[in-house]
Design an enzyme around this catalytic site. Structure first.
Site, PDB file in Angstrom:
ATOM      1  N   GLU A 160       0.803  -1.228   0.000  1.00 20.43           N
ATOM      2  CA  GLU A 160       0.000   0.000   0.000  1.00 20.43           C
ATOM      3  C   GLU A 160       0.838   1.282   0.000  1.00 20.43           C
ATOM      4  O   GLU A 160       0.700   2.116   0.901  1.00 20.43           O
ATOM      5  CB  GLU A 160      -0.996  -0.052   1.170  1.00 20.43           C
ATOM      6  CG  GLU A 160      -1.837  -1.326   1.100  1.00 20.43           C
ATOM      7  CD  GLU A 160      -2.878  -1.467   2.201  1.00 20.43           C
ATOM      8  OE1 GLU A 160      -2.836  -0.703   3.168  1.00 20.43           O
ATOM      9  OE2 GLU A 160      -3.745  -2.348   2.059  1.00 20.43           O
ATOM     10  N   GLU A 268      -5.393 -10.435  -3.138  1.00 17.24           N
ATOM     11  CA  GLU A 268      -6.234 -10.536  -1.927  1.00 17.24           C
ATOM     12  C   GLU A 268      -7.715 -10.489  -2.300  1.00 17.24           C
ATOM     13  O   GLU A 268      -8.509  -9.818  -1.642  1.00 17.24           O
ATOM     14  CB  GLU A 268      -5.920  -9.369  -0.968  1.00 17.24           C
ATOM     15  CG  GLU A 268      -4.464  -9.225  -0.610  1.00 17.24           C
ATOM     16  CD  GLU A 268      -4.170  -8.125   0.411  1.00 17.24           C
ATOM     17  OE1 GLU A 268      -5.109  -7.611   1.055  1.00 17.24           O
ATOM     18  OE2 GLU A 268      -2.988  -7.783   0.568  1.00 17.24           O
TER      19      GLU A 268
HETATM   20  C1  GLA Z   1      -4.899  -5.199   3.444  1.00 15.10           C
HETATM   21  C2  GLA Z   1      -3.614  -5.915   3.771  1.00 15.10           C
HETATM   22  C3  GLA Z   1      -3.925  -7.293   4.212  1.00 15.10           C
HETATM   23  C4  GLA Z   1      -5.032  -7.307   5.244  1.00 15.10           C
HETATM   24  C5  GLA Z   1      -6.240  -6.684   4.696  1.00 15.10           C
HETATM   25  C6  GLA Z   1      -7.344  -6.869   5.698  1.00 15.10           C
HETATM   26  O1  GLA Z   1      -5.482  -5.593   2.281  1.00 15.10           O
HETATM   27  O2  GLA Z   1      -2.744  -6.018   2.660  1.00 15.10           O
HETATM   28  O3  GLA Z   1      -2.775  -7.848   4.759  1.00 15.10           O
HETATM   29  O4  GLA Z   1      -4.655  -6.587   6.383  1.00 15.10           O
HETATM   30  O5  GLA Z   1      -5.910  -5.345   4.403  1.00 15.10           O
HETATM   31  O6  GLA Z   1      -7.416  -8.226   6.095  1.00 15.10           O
END
Ligand code: GLA
Length: 355
Positions: A160, A268
């Site tokens: 991020e 994700e």
């Molecule tokens: C972000 C992070 C993950 C996790 C999500 C919530 O996407 O990259 O590691 O913390 O938030 O589960």
């Protein structure tokens, strides 16, 4: 991404794979979903986020091993787990996930080394002398990467890095303040490379399909790093979506991110039904399946060398982080009982169609 973000079919032929069928209660007339192992349909790794607590439950591990070929520690490989207040490193949980991966022949995806949201006390309290901070930074990264070198072919080195708005600014953090906006990323990549000469090193971010400027800034950061000779090998797009995402947004995003020729990780993915605005539950579930299929089709169409992995952020709906804020959300491919949902069938079909 953090928890408070409010932005946010088809029977498969081939009796060979026919292991179990399920029927969602409100889908009485829909065809049953055939539980084909996803990994058998993919020419690339299919990943799932896991927590150690589940790895001793057969109801979790049986479908996990059946469908997935790669694991991402959902939380237990982050600095907030590994790095204690006194700077001591603890590895019990990530070691357990790595051991599970090794013993089942799965890959591990390293997640994550540097993240603005984790600024452990041990680092924050280091004196302001750049020398000791840079040394601690390097030690942390090389220690963690070296430990999993045999099982982790890739790492989210910086998670991020771009602000979550449409300004395209780089995110400010303890790391950027001490080591520089771009420089902390460059250094982290170099340290990870030093620890593992072969790993694919990623920057990873979210809402890239929602915010064009954020995506452009993410790509431009990647170009800057590459021009500076940084060992960046891949781009991760988290893909935490809501089911009201317009059709085409996911495919555009994947195509755009692939334009630099780097490896791509859908890292994700989940598609929230609860956060979708202006749709009935039924319509949101339909869109959910379509969005999953769109993402999978776009990913599967990439050149083989760019398809690092396609990862789901959890196995069953009941395991999802989204449940914290939305107790009735059903963002994943398997229902609470572990039965495959229509979204699962849509993904499987997209994989089949990709050939
Ligand atoms: C972000 C992070 C993950 C996790 C999500 C919530 O996407 O990259 O590691 O913390 O938030 O589960």
């Amino acid at each position: 991404m953090t928890l408070s973000r409010p932005t946010r079919r088809a029977a498969i032929g081939g009796g060979l794979f026919l292991a179990a069928c399920s029927r969602a209660p409100d889908q009485a007339t829909a065809a049953p979903v055939v539980d084909v192992p996803l990994r058998s349909l993919a020419h690339f790794p299919i990943g799932c986020a896991v927590m150690t607590g589940r790895l001793t439950e057969p109801a979790f591990t049986t479908p996990l091993i059946r469908h997935f070929s790669q694991l991402t520690p959902e939380w237990e490989m982050k600095m907030e787990y590994i790095c204690g207040d006194d700077g001591a490193l603890r590895f019990e949980a990530p070691d357990a996930i790595a051991a599970f991966a090794r013993s089942h022949g799965l890959r591990l995806h390293g997640h994550t080394l540097v993240w603005y949201a984790n600024a452990p006390k041990a680092f924050a309290e280091l004196d302001q002398r750049r020398a000791s901070f840079t040394e601690a930074y390097r030690n942390y990264i090389t220690n963690v990467v070296t430990r999993y070198r045999d099982v982790a072919p890739g790492w989210d080195v910086v998670n991020e890095p771009i602000e979550d708005d449409d300004t395209g600014r780089l995110r400010q953090s303890l790391w950027s303040q001490r080591l520089g906006d771009t420089d902390h990323i460059r250094r982290a990549l170099d340290h990870a490379r030093e620890a593992d000469p072969k790993a694919v090193l990623f920057i990873n971010d979210y809402n890239l399909e929602l915010y064009p400027k954020k995506r452009a800034a993410f790509l431009s950061l990647a170009e800057t790093l590459l021009k500076a000779g940084a060992p960046l090998g891949g781009l991760g797009t988290q893909t935490h979506l809501a089911a009201d995402l317009p059709a085409g947004a996911m495919a555009t995003c994947i195509k755009d991110l692939a334009s630099l020729g780097l490896a791509l990780h859908v890292s994700e993915m989940d598609v929230s039904v609860a956060w979708a605005k202006g749709l009935s539950r039924r319509a949101a579930e339909t869109r959910q399946a379509e969005i999953y299929a769109e993402a999978m089709s776009a990913f599967a169409a990439l050149p083989a060398r760019q398809r690092y992995a396609f990862t789901l952020w959890g196995l069953r709906d009941a395991d999802s982080w989204q449940r914290k804020d939305q107790p009735k959300d059903t963002p994943l491919l398997f229902d609470d009982a572990g039965a495959p949902k229509p979204a699962f069938a849509a993904v499987a079909e997209a994989m089949r169609n990709a050939g």
